[in-house]
Design a protein around this motif. Structure first.
Motif, PDB file in Angstrom:
ATOM      1  N   ILE A 162    -112.921 -70.538 -53.124  1.00 45.11           N
ATOM      2  CA  ILE A 162    -112.742 -69.902 -54.425  1.00 45.11           C
ATOM      3  C   ILE A 162    -112.910 -71.015 -55.460  1.00 45.11           C
ATOM      4  CG2 ILE A 162    -111.202 -68.570 -55.908  1.00 45.11           C
ATOM      5  CD1 ILE A 162    -109.747 -67.632 -53.422  1.00 45.11           C
ATOM      6  N   PRO A 163    -114.004 -71.016 -56.227  1.00 45.82           N
ATOM      7  CA  PRO A 163    -114.281 -72.159 -57.111  1.00 45.82           C
ATOM      8  C   PRO A 163    -113.201 -72.418 -58.142  1.00 45.82           C
ATOM      9  CG  PRO A 163    -116.206 -70.735 -56.892  1.00 45.82           C
ATOM     10  CD  PRO A 163    -115.052 -69.995 -56.292  1.00 45.82           C
ATOM     11  N   LYS A 164    -112.575 -71.343 -58.639  1.00 48.19           N
ATOM     12  CA  LYS A 164    -111.568 -71.513 -59.679  1.00 48.19           C
ATOM     13  C   LYS A 164    -110.497 -70.453 -59.520  1.00 48.19           C
ATOM     14  CE  LYS A 164    -111.377 -72.611 -64.607  1.00 48.19           C
ATOM     15  NZ  LYS A 164    -112.135 -72.612 -65.876  1.00 48.19           N
ATOM     16  N   THR A 165    -109.294 -70.867 -59.216  1.00 51.56           N
ATOM     17  CA  THR A 165    -108.185 -69.932 -59.034  1.00 51.56           C
ATOM     18  C   THR A 165    -107.386 -69.804 -60.318  1.00 51.56           C
ATOM     19  OG1 THR A 165    -106.765 -71.726 -58.231  1.00 51.56           O
ATOM     20  CG2 THR A 165    -108.021 -70.494 -56.585  1.00 51.56           C
ATOM     21  N   LYS A 166    -106.292 -69.063 -60.247  1.00 51.95           N
ATOM     22  CA  LYS A 166    -105.464 -68.821 -61.420  1.00 51.95           C
ATOM     23  C   LYS A 166    -104.967 -70.114 -62.044  1.00 51.95           C
ATOM     24  CE  LYS A 166    -101.240 -66.423 -62.850  1.00 51.95           C
ATOM     25  NZ  LYS A 166    -100.084 -65.623 -62.386  1.00 51.95           N
ATOM     26  N   ASN A 167    -104.639 -71.111 -61.216  1.00 54.99           N
ATOM     27  CA  ASN A 167    -104.125 -72.374 -61.758  1.00 54.99           C
ATOM     28  C   ASN A 167    -105.232 -73.363 -62.117  1.00 54.99           C
ATOM     29  OD1 ASN A 167    -104.948 -73.511 -59.338  1.00 54.99           O
ATOM     30  ND2 ASN A 167    -102.908 -73.468 -58.435  1.00 54.99           N
ATOM     31  N   GLY A 168    -106.482 -72.899 -62.105  1.00 56.41           N
ATOM     32  CA  GLY A 168    -107.586 -73.730 -62.578  1.00 56.41           C
ATOM     33  C   GLY A 168    -108.213 -74.619 -61.535  1.00 56.41           C
ATOM     34  N   THR A 169    -107.740 -74.558 -60.289  1.00 58.10           N
ATOM     35  CA  THR A 169    -108.271 -75.428 -59.242  1.00 58.10           C
ATOM     36  C   THR A 169    -109.026 -74.601 -58.201  1.00 58.10           C
ATOM     37  OG1 THR A 169    -106.275 -75.236 -57.888  1.00 58.10           O
ATOM     38  CG2 THR A 169    -106.330 -77.005 -59.516  1.00 58.10           C
ATOM     39  N   PRO A 170    -109.918 -75.229 -57.440  1.00 57.32           N
ATOM     40  CA  PRO A 170    -110.585 -74.519 -56.338  1.00 57.32           C
ATOM     41  C   PRO A 170    -109.639 -74.361 -55.159  1.00 57.32           C
ATOM     42  CG  PRO A 170    -111.300 -76.787 -56.388  1.00 57.32           C
ATOM     43  CD  PRO A 170    -110.416 -76.610 -57.593  1.00 57.32           C
ATOM     44  N   GLN A 171    -109.941 -73.425 -54.282  1.00 61.35           N
ATOM     45  CA  GLN A 171    -109.147 -73.226 -53.066  1.00 61.35           C
ATOM     46  C   GLN A 171    -110.078 -72.997 -51.883  1.00 61.35           C
ATOM     47  OE1 GLN A 171    -106.477 -69.868 -53.071  1.00 61.35           O
ATOM     48  NE2 GLN A 171    -105.512 -70.436 -51.147  1.00 61.35           N
ATOM     49  N   LEU A 172    -109.875 -73.762 -50.831  1.00 63.39           N
ATOM     50  CA  LEU A 172    -110.636 -73.593 -49.595  1.00 63.39           C
ATOM     51  C   LEU A 172    -109.792 -72.789 -48.616  1.00 63.39           C
ATOM     52  CD1 LEU A 172    -113.107 -74.379 -47.813  1.00 63.39           C
ATOM     53  CD2 LEU A 172    -111.703 -76.284 -46.989  1.00 63.39           C
ATOM     54  N   ILE A 173    -110.361 -71.699 -48.090  1.00 64.73           N
ATOM     55  CA  ILE A 173    -109.613 -70.824 -47.190  1.00 64.73           C
ATOM     56  C   ILE A 173    -110.335 -70.739 -45.859  1.00 64.73           C
ATOM     57  CG2 ILE A 173    -108.741 -68.471 -46.848  1.00 64.73           C
ATOM     58  CD1 ILE A 173    -108.796 -68.216 -49.918  1.00 64.73           C
ATOM     59  N   PRO A 174    -109.730 -71.267 -44.795  1.00 68.12           N
ATOM     60  CA  PRO A 174    -110.326 -71.110 -43.466  1.00 68.12           C
ATOM     61  C   PRO A 174    -110.187 -69.665 -43.012  1.00 68.12           C
ATOM     62  CG  PRO A 174    -108.182 -72.188 -43.308  1.00 68.12           C
ATOM     63  CD  PRO A 174    -108.471 -72.032 -44.769  1.00 68.12           C
ATOM     64  N   LEU A 175    -111.178 -69.151 -42.309  1.00 70.92           N
ATOM     65  CA  LEU A 175    -111.200 -67.746 -41.911  1.00 70.92           C
ATOM     66  C   LEU A 175    -111.079 -67.613 -40.400  1.00 70.92           C
ATOM     67  CD1 LEU A 175    -114.160 -66.616 -44.194  1.00 70.92           C
ATOM     68  CD2 LEU A 175    -111.708 -66.314 -44.642  1.00 70.92           C
ATOM     69  N   GLY A 176    -110.233 -66.690 -39.974  1.00 72.57           N
ATOM     70  CA  GLY A 176    -110.069 -66.399 -38.563  1.00 72.57           C
ATOM     71  C   GLY A 176    -110.859 -65.163 -38.157  1.00 72.57           C
ATOM     72  N   PRO A 177    -110.763 -64.758 -36.908  1.00 70.65           N
ATOM     73  CA  PRO A 177    -111.539 -63.605 -36.420  1.00 70.65           C
ATOM     74  C   PRO A 177    -111.247 -62.313 -37.179  1.00 70.65           C
ATOM     75  CG  PRO A 177    -110.643 -64.867 -34.585  1.00 70.65           C
ATOM     76  CD  PRO A 177    -110.018 -65.426 -35.827  1.00 70.65           C
ATOM     77  N   ASN A 178    -109.976 -62.054 -37.513  1.00 73.09           N
ATOM     78  CA  ASN A 178    -109.635 -60.812 -38.222  1.00 73.09           C
ATOM     79  C   ASN A 178    -110.319 -60.746 -39.583  1.00 73.09           C
ATOM     80  OD1 ASN A 178    -107.963 -59.849 -36.172  1.00 73.09           O
ATOM     81  ND2 ASN A 178    -106.181 -60.924 -36.972  1.00 73.09           N
ATOM     82  N   GLU A 179    -110.270 -61.854 -40.331  1.00 77.02           N
ATOM     83  CA  GLU A 179    -110.908 -61.885 -41.640  1.00 77.02           C
ATOM     84  C   GLU A 179    -112.423 -61.758 -41.517  1.00 77.02           C
ATOM     85  OE1 GLU A 179    -107.610 -65.095 -41.940  1.00 77.02           O
ATOM     86  OE2 GLU A 179    -108.556 -63.866 -40.413  1.00 77.02           O
ATOM     87  N   LEU A 180    -113.006 -62.469 -40.561  1.00 74.83           N
ATOM     88  CA  LEU A 180    -114.466 -62.457 -40.393  1.00 74.83           C
ATOM     89  C   LEU A 180    -114.980 -61.068 -40.018  1.00 74.83           C
ATOM     90  CD1 LEU A 180    -114.907 -65.862 -38.539  1.00 74.83           C
ATOM     91  CD2 LEU A 180    -115.759 -65.306 -40.826  1.00 74.83           C
ATOM     92  N   ASN A 181    -114.247 -60.354 -39.178  1.00 77.95           N
ATOM     93  CA  ASN A 181    -114.671 -59.001 -38.786  1.00 77.95           C
ATOM     94  C   ASN A 181    -114.772 -58.089 -39.999  1.00 77.95           C
ATOM     95  OD1 ASN A 181    -114.870 -59.645 -36.092  1.00 77.95           O
ATOM     96  ND2 ASN A 181    -112.807 -58.958 -35.578  1.00 77.95           N
ATOM     97  N   ILE A 182    -113.777 -58.179 -40.889  1.00 74.33           N
ATOM     98  CA  ILE A 182    -113.784 -57.324 -42.084  1.00 74.33           C
ATOM     99  C   ILE A 182    -114.925 -57.722 -43.015  1.00 74.33           C
ATOM    100  CG2 ILE A 182    -112.506 -56.694 -44.165  1.00 74.33           C
ATOM    101  CD1 ILE A 182    -109.932 -56.978 -42.532  1.00 74.33           C
ATOM    102  N   ILE A 183    -115.063 -59.012 -43.275  1.00 73.39           N
ATOM    103  CA  ILE A 183    -116.089 -59.490 -44.210  1.00 73.39           C
ATOM    104  C   ILE A 183    -117.487 -59.161 -43.691  1.00 73.39           C
ATOM    105  CG2 ILE A 183    -117.116 -61.558 -45.242  1.00 73.39           C
ATOM    106  CD1 ILE A 183    -114.254 -62.741 -45.299  1.00 73.39           C
TER     107      ILE A 183
END
Length: 445
Positions: A162-183
């Motif tokens: 996420i390049p820019k979050t609410k607090n103004g910083t980027p966020q890197l989110i690792p994805l697991g199987p459950n998230e990947l299946n939905i996406i």
């Protein structure tokens, strides 16, 4: 300066600060236009605590919480104005007492999460299903999730930025199987993972669908943000360290340049989230669950159970060290001293577990990087400050210096900056510390 109006100050704050640093800038501008526009023409020189309190009370009659948020924004804008020499002290909005707030602590229980899941499986509303489940799985804020773009996903490497979050910083989110299946199930030809039904932009919030869902689930007063809070609370229930939870929820600034040693922390965040998913949806292998309920097991069954649970054991040990000191670049002397203390503990123990060994190897590397950087600046420090840093680095005491130089008074005057060493003593000390003798023969500048 005296001719500037409140509107001038707000415009400067929005465009010189908010729009450069905050994704909430547009929402903030809309809120100020709604509640403060009647004061826009007022000169800054006319605004005092009486005016500020009247504004706070006016908004607070309908919404005390909203009134506090407006007050906080105006306080921040005025502080920036002081810095930019647009207005003068004192800050009238800083003097107003805010309305009391009850911090919302609502979270969903495991049974409520399972109820939502059952209802979502039965309903023909894929958008709502995918939003709710991804929100539970990742803990991402609503706007960030709805505005997810394909270009910010690397499904092969299994991460989302996420390049820019609410607090103004980027966020890197690792994805697991459950998230990947939905996406993966949402592949489409637009830039958005949640595209708008109108064909432009991303999907808006499904307010009516959400209200219908929680009514059917008989979950009173549930809000979308409660999904995010529920993940954090459930991780805490599992004794996941506060450091990992803060990273997973992006409650503090993230280092923008990714380093190899940070991957361990991101893996820990992912595993912490997956532990919650297992708790919520009974995701442990069925044979392992049945073994746990048996009064006795065979040696083969025991080995299978140990294999299944081993990663939880190893992970807990790693988290124990990571909660004491996260692996990141050392930025200050206090962080350096803490890192040295933790590393010394490892030298007193016989470490055999691979995860612990890896942790301390990375920690030693980070300590070395900081020391190398500091050594490069020693030539610019006064001799006594350079010596004090080298003593901390190498764990030396005054008595150690006395043994090298042969005189307590010489050491005392040297450390206080009142004495320069002779060439002979400088060479002797430099040889012991591994630096050039000239470091101790320069005059303070």
């Amino acid at each position: 300066m005296n001719d500037l109006t409140l509107k001038d100050l707000i415009d400067a704050y929005l465009h010189r600060h908010m729009y450069k640093r905050r994704v909430t800038a547009t929402a903030t501008e809309q809120t100020l236009n709604k509640h403060v526009s009647y004061m826009f023409a007022r000169k800054l020189s006319e605004i005092d605590i009486t005016v500020a309190e009247a504004l706070h009370q006016r908004i607070g009659e309908r919404s005390p919480i909203q009134s506090n948020r407006v007050l906080q924004t105006l306080k921040a804008a005025w502080n920036k104005g002081i810095k930019w020499q647009l207005c003068s002290e004192p800050n009238p909005f800083a003097l107003v007492e805010q309305f009391p707030e009850n911090v919302r602590t609502r979270r969903l229980s495991a049974s409520e999460v399972q109820t939502l899941n059952r209802l979502l499986q039965k309903r023909e509303n894929k958008d709502l299903h995918d939003y709710v489940m991804l929100s539970l799985f990742t803990g991402v804020r609503r706007n960030s999730l709805l505005s997810m773009r394909w270009e910010h996903l690397n499904l092969e490497a299994r991460w989302w930025i996420i390049p820019k979050t609410k607090n103004g910083t980027p966020q890197l989110i690792p994805l697991g199987p459950n998230e990947l299946n939905i996406i993966n199930s949402r592949k489409n030809d637009t830039p958005w993972v949640f595209p708008s039904a109108q064909g432009e932009g991303h999907m808006g919030w499904l307010y009516k669908s959400w209200r219908s869902l929680i009514a059917a689930a008989e979950i009173p007063y549930a809000r979308p943000h409660d999904l995010r809070r529920s993940l954090a609370a459930a991780m805490a229930d599992l004794n996941v360290s506060a450091t990992i939870i803060q990273g997973a929820m992006n409650h503090k600034s993230l280092v923008t340049t990714m380093k190899v040693y940070a991957i361990a922390g991101k893996d820990a965040e992912l595993e912490a989230r997956q532990l919650v998913q297992q708790q919520w949806f009974n995701d442990l292998p069925e044979e392992s669950m049945s073994l746990l309920s048996k009064k006795s097991v065979t040696p083969d069954e025991l080995e299978a159970l140990v294999t299944t649970m081993r990663r939880f054991k190893d992970y807990s040990r790693y988290l124990g060290w990571f909660s004491k000191l996260p692996l990141r670049l050392i930025q200050s002397e206090s962080e350096y001293e803490t890192a040295k203390h933790v590393h010394r503990q490892s030298l007193r123990r016989n470490i055999t577990e691979p995860d612990e060994r890896d942790y301390f190897e990375v920690l030693a590397t980070l300590i070395g990087v900081y020391e190398q950087k500091q050594r490069a600046t020693l030539a610019h420090k006064p001799p006594h400050e350079a010596l004090q840093w080298l003593m901390r680095e190498q764990g030396l005491t005054r008595n150690d210096l006395v043994k090298i130089l042969g005189s307590k008074s010489t050491v005392s005057e040297l450390l206080s900056g009142k004495h320069l060493l002779s060439k002979k003593n400088a060479q002797r000390l430099a040889g012991r510390l591994g630096v050039e003798p000239e470091l101790f023969m320069r005059r303070n500048t």
